[in-house]
Design an enzyme around this catalytic site. Sequence first.
Site, PDB file in Angstrom:
ATOM      1  CG  PHE A   1      15.388  57.568  35.896  1.00 33.42           C
ATOM      2  CD1 PHE A   1      15.915  56.985  37.048  1.00 33.42           C
ATOM      3  CD2 PHE A   1      15.444  56.836  34.705  1.00 33.42           C
ATOM      4  CE1 PHE A   1      16.500  55.716  37.016  1.00 33.42           C
ATOM      5  CE2 PHE A   1      16.015  55.571  34.669  1.00 33.42           C
ATOM      6  CZ  PHE A   1      16.546  55.016  35.821  1.00 33.42           C
TER       7      PHE A   1
ATOM      8  CB  THR B   1      21.924  60.998  33.160  1.00 29.08           C
ATOM      9  OG1 THR B   1      21.042  62.020  32.705  1.00 29.08           O
ATOM     10  CG2 THR B   1      22.597  60.352  31.972  1.00 29.08           C
TER      11      THR B   1
ATOM     12  CD  GLU C   1      27.463  49.699  34.058  1.00 29.70           C
ATOM     13  OE1 GLU C   1      27.675  50.732  34.700  1.00 29.70           O
ATOM     14  OE2 GLU C   1      28.291  48.779  33.961  1.00 29.70           O
TER      15      GLU C   1
ATOM     16  CG  HIS D   1      18.511  60.787  29.990  1.00 33.06           C
ATOM     17  ND1 HIS D   1      18.833  60.910  31.319  1.00 33.06           N
ATOM     18  CD2 HIS D   1      17.178  60.477  29.957  1.00 33.06           C
ATOM     19  CE1 HIS D   1      17.752  60.687  32.060  1.00 33.06           C
ATOM     20  NE2 HIS D   1      16.741  60.431  31.252  1.00 33.06           N
TER      21      HIS D   1
ATOM     22  NE  ARG E   1      28.451  44.128  32.208  1.00 33.22           N
ATOM     23  CZ  ARG E   1      28.520  45.142  33.072  1.00 33.22           C
ATOM     24  NH1 ARG E   1      28.068  46.342  32.754  1.00 33.22           N
ATOM     25  NH2 ARG E   1      29.039  44.953  34.264  1.00 33.22           N
TER      26      ARG E   1
HETATM   27  C1  LIG Z   1      38.290  45.345  32.137  1.00 34.21           C
HETATM   28  C2  LIG Z   1      39.749  45.750  32.217  1.00 34.21           C
HETATM   29  C3  LIG Z   1      40.389  44.997  33.368  1.00 34.21           C
HETATM   30  C4  LIG Z   1      40.421  45.334  30.912  1.00 34.21           C
HETATM   31  O1  LIG Z   1      41.672  45.920  30.939  1.00 34.21           O
HETATM   32  P1  LIG Z   1      42.751  45.787  29.749  1.00 34.21           P
HETATM   33  O2  LIG Z   1      43.527  47.032  29.725  1.00 34.21           O
HETATM   34  O3  LIG Z   1      42.094  45.340  28.487  1.00 34.21           O
HETATM   35  O4  LIG Z   1      43.624  44.603  30.284  1.00 34.21           O
HETATM   36  P2  LIG Z   1      45.123  44.210  29.993  1.00 34.21           P
HETATM   37  O5  LIG Z   1      45.077  42.998  29.132  1.00 34.21           O
HETATM   38  O6  LIG Z   1      45.961  45.367  29.535  1.00 34.21           O
HETATM   39  O7  LIG Z   1      45.557  43.795  31.484  1.00 34.21           O
HETATM   40  C5  LIG Z   1      45.778  44.767  32.475  1.00 34.21           C
HETATM   41  C6  LIG Z   1      45.249  44.267  33.796  1.00 34.21           C
HETATM   42  O8  LIG Z   1      43.817  44.270  33.743  1.00 34.21           O
HETATM   43  C7  LIG Z   1      43.328  43.148  34.491  1.00 34.21           C
HETATM   44  N1  LIG Z   1      42.661  42.202  33.572  1.00 34.21           N
HETATM   45  C8  LIG Z   1      42.813  42.099  32.230  1.00 34.21           C
HETATM   46  N2  LIG Z   1      42.028  41.139  31.732  1.00 34.21           N
HETATM   47  C9  LIG Z   1      41.397  40.591  32.810  1.00 34.21           C
HETATM   48  C10 LIG Z   1      40.481  39.540  32.951  1.00 34.21           C
HETATM   49  N3  LIG Z   1      40.035  38.825  31.906  1.00 34.21           N
HETATM   50  N4  LIG Z   1      40.034  39.226  34.192  1.00 34.21           N
HETATM   51  C11 LIG Z   1      40.466  39.914  35.268  1.00 34.21           C
HETATM   52  N5  LIG Z   1      41.337  40.933  35.189  1.00 34.21           N
HETATM   53  C12 LIG Z   1      41.790  41.265  33.973  1.00 34.21           C
HETATM   54  C13 LIG Z   1      44.522  42.453  35.102  1.00 34.21           C
HETATM   55  O9  LIG Z   1      44.742  43.041  36.355  1.00 34.21           O
HETATM   56  C14 LIG Z   1      45.616  42.839  34.143  1.00 34.21           C
HETATM   57  O10 LIG Z   1      46.885  42.800  34.737  1.00 34.21           O
HETATM   58  P3  LIG Z   1      47.713  41.398  34.786  1.00 34.21           P
HETATM   59  O11 LIG Z   1      47.916  41.000  33.354  1.00 34.21           O
HETATM   60  O12 LIG Z   1      48.982  41.756  35.502  1.00 34.21           O
HETATM   61  O13 LIG Z   1      46.870  40.400  35.524  1.00 34.21           O
HETATM   62  C15 LIG Z   1      39.906  47.286  32.408  1.00 34.21           C
HETATM   63  O14 LIG Z   1      39.373  47.950  31.270  1.00 34.21           O
HETATM   64  C16 LIG Z   1      39.235  47.800  33.664  1.00 34.21           C
HETATM   65  O15 LIG Z   1      39.614  47.464  34.789  1.00 34.21           O
HETATM   66  N6  LIG Z   1      38.214  48.691  33.495  1.00 34.21           N
HETATM   67  C17 LIG Z   1      37.499  49.260  34.626  1.00 34.21           C
HETATM   68  C18 LIG Z   1      36.157  48.559  34.702  1.00 34.21           C
HETATM   69  C19 LIG Z   1      35.404  48.973  35.936  1.00 34.21           C
HETATM   70  O16 LIG Z   1      35.957  49.148  37.007  1.00 34.21           O
HETATM   71  N7  LIG Z   1      34.090  49.114  35.765  1.00 34.21           N
HETATM   72  C20 LIG Z   1      33.238  49.529  36.836  1.00 34.21           C
HETATM   73  C21 LIG Z   1      32.609  48.349  37.513  1.00 34.21           C
HETATM   74  S1  LIG Z   1      31.320  47.622  36.529  1.00 34.21           S
END
Ligand SMILES: CC(C)(COP(=O)(O)OP(=O)(O)OC[C@H]1O[C@@H](n2cnc3c(N)ncnc32)[C@H](O)[C@@H]1OP(=O)(O)O)[C@@H](O)C(=O)NCCC(=O)NCCS
Length: 136
Positions: A34, A36, A44, A70, A114
């Site tokens: 499996f 990591t 998730e 792990h 999350r």
């Molecule tokens: C979750 C995430 C959006 C939070 O970002 P953050 O830096 O705390 O957010 P900020 O408050 O600085 O906002 C920056 C941008 O993030 C996005 N964002 C922030 N909060 C959000 C929310 N509640 N819903 C949707 N988009 C959000 C927006 O695009 C925002 O820009 P805007 O204000 O112009 O709309 C960011 O950490 C992220 O995109 N992480 C990647 C997660 C990922 O792709 N995981 C894999 C899939 S599971």
Amino acid sequence: MGDTASFARVVTERDVVPDLFPDADVLHGMPRVFATAYMVGLMEWACVEQIAPFFEQGEGSLGVHVDMSHVAPTPPGLTVTIESTVDAMDDRTIWFNVVLRDDHEVISTGRHQRAIVQWDRFQRRVDTKHLAEVPA
Ligand SMILES: CC(C)(COP(=O)(O)OP(=O)(O)OC[C@H]1O[C@@H](n2cnc3c(N)ncnc32)[C@H](O)[C@@H]1OP(=O)(O)O)[C@@H](O)C(=O)NCCC(=O)NCCS
């Protein structure tokens, strides 16, 4: 807070390290256990299932932090069970404590965070990034 859930899945022949990336030759000779990365993905999935009933239409969550061990290998065919507990939350994020076991032993413990997001707003950011010029 304190809500606990259990989620289980059998490890398949495809969930193993050599099959992670078809173009990663360096991984192809590694043991068929499996991976990591799949273990993190399964964790998730379990957490998403746990909180799914609490979201409104158009809302969901994204994984933003993973801190997991792990510590034991799991061959295909065994069942991995994830016990996830909501440990902390605010209006933006949810923290989970997680314990993963196969049929024999604990294989992982850790924490996962999350972010709660609105899909429309998040997708706008993704689209902008996709279209933006890549920095040199
Ligand atoms: C979750 C995430 C959006 C939070 O970002 P953050 O830096 O705390 O957010 P900020 O408050 O600085 O906002 C920056 C941008 O993030 C996005 N964002 C922030 N909060 C959000 C929310 N509640 N819903 C949707 N988009 C959000 C927006 O695009 C925002 O820009 P805007 O204000 O112009 O709309 C960011 O950490 C992220 O995109 N992480 C990647 C997660 C990922 O792709 N995981 C894999 C899939 S599971």
